[in-house]
Design an enzyme around this catalytic site. Structure first.
Site, mmCIF file in Angstrom:
data_model
loop_
_atom_site.group_PDB
_atom_site.id
_atom_site.type_symbol
_atom_site.label_atom_id
_atom_site.label_comp_id
_atom_site.label_asym_id
_atom_site.label_seq_id
_atom_site.Cartn_x
_atom_site.Cartn_y
_atom_site.Cartn_z
ATOM 1 N N ASN A 67 -3.903 -9.140 1.257
ATOM 2 C CA ASN A 67 -3.147 -7.943 1.596
ATOM 3 C C ASN A 67 -2.592 -8.044 3.012
ATOM 4 O O ASN A 67 -3.193 -8.638 3.903
ATOM 5 C CB ASN A 67 -3.974 -6.667 1.389
ATOM 6 N N GLU B 182 -0.957 -5.368 5.651
ATOM 7 C CA GLU B 182 -0.633 -3.984 5.960
ATOM 8 C C GLU B 182 0.500 -3.898 6.970
ATOM 9 O O GLU B 182 0.829 -4.877 7.643
ATOM 10 C CB GLU B 182 -1.873 -3.254 6.486
ATOM 11 N N CYS C 7 -0.094 -5.452 -1.281
ATOM 12 C CA CYS C 7 -1.419 -5.746 -1.815
ATOM 13 C C CYS C 7 -1.561 -7.252 -2.018
ATOM 14 O O CYS C 7 -0.564 -7.975 -2.134
ATOM 15 C CB CYS C 7 -1.623 -5.029 -3.146
ATOM 16 N N GLU D 101 -2.533 -8.953 -4.645
ATOM 17 C CA GLU D 101 -1.997 -9.415 -5.924
ATOM 18 C C GLU D 101 -0.477 -9.519 -5.871
ATOM 19 O O GLU D 101 0.110 -10.488 -6.358
ATOM 20 C CB GLU D 101 -2.405 -8.461 -7.055
ATOM 21 N N CYS E 249 -4.778 -2.241 -8.161
ATOM 22 C CA CYS E 249 -4.220 -0.894 -8.214
ATOM 23 C C CYS E 249 -3.134 -0.846 -9.299
ATOM 24 O O CYS E 249 -2.760 -1.864 -9.875
ATOM 25 C CB CYS E 249 -3.644 -0.494 -6.859
ATOM 26 N N CYS F 110 -0.052 -3.087 -8.678
ATOM 27 C CA CYS F 110 -0.348 -4.510 -8.888
ATOM 28 C C CYS F 110 -0.502 -4.839 -10.360
ATOM 29 O O CYS F 110 -0.116 -5.925 -10.799
ATOM 30 C CB CYS F 110 -1.585 -4.913 -8.099
#
Length: 139
Positions: A43, A45, A54, A56, A92, A95
């Site tokens: 990830n 940010e 993310c 993935e 999530c 993803c």
């Protein structure tokens, strides 16, 4: 195909490269393809939170940019606060959709291994995202 433990180890290695100064929640992902290719992501940010990637999604973007498409066989995801693993974490919703599109390009339904400190849960992507929207939905 890459075995479960090897793919989880690759996700854990990717986790060490996470950039998560805001949430402090580090995530690593690894994608295994039928030809043996493994692509990882962590990830990333951003101070503008909506721009965060993310793990993935980062791995899928890397795979696509490297020309690796279709035949997605398995995904491993791991993460936790400051990289400390606890319970298994699952992709999530965003993803799941991104992974689904990549899988649909090759007509696969990959295994998804969600790895914690000591437990691993296993799902099929279609169980995590039933009735997925994809390229065929646009015709």
């Amino acid at each position: 195909m890459t075995d479960r433990d090897t793919l989880i180890a690759a996700a854990r290695e990717a986790l060490t490269r996470a950039y998560a100064p805001y949430s402090k929640f580090h995530v690593g992902a690894a994608l295994a393809f039928a030809d043996g290719t493994v692509v990882t992501g962590a990830n990333v940010e951003n101070a503008s939170y909506g721009l965060t990637l993310c793990a993935e999604t980062a791995a899928v973007a890397r795979a696509m940019n490297d020309g690796v498409r279709g035949a997605l066989m398995a995904v491993a995801v791991t993460g936790g606060p400051l990289g400390q693993l606890g319970d298994p974490v699952a992709p999530c919703g965003r993803c799941r959709q991104v992974l689904s599109e990549l899988a649909q390009l090759g007509g696969t339904d990959p295994l998804v291994w969600c790895a914690g400190a000591s437990d691993v849960t296993e799902f099929r992507l279609s169980d995590l995202l039933p009735n997925a929207f994809g390229p065929a939905s646009l015709t």
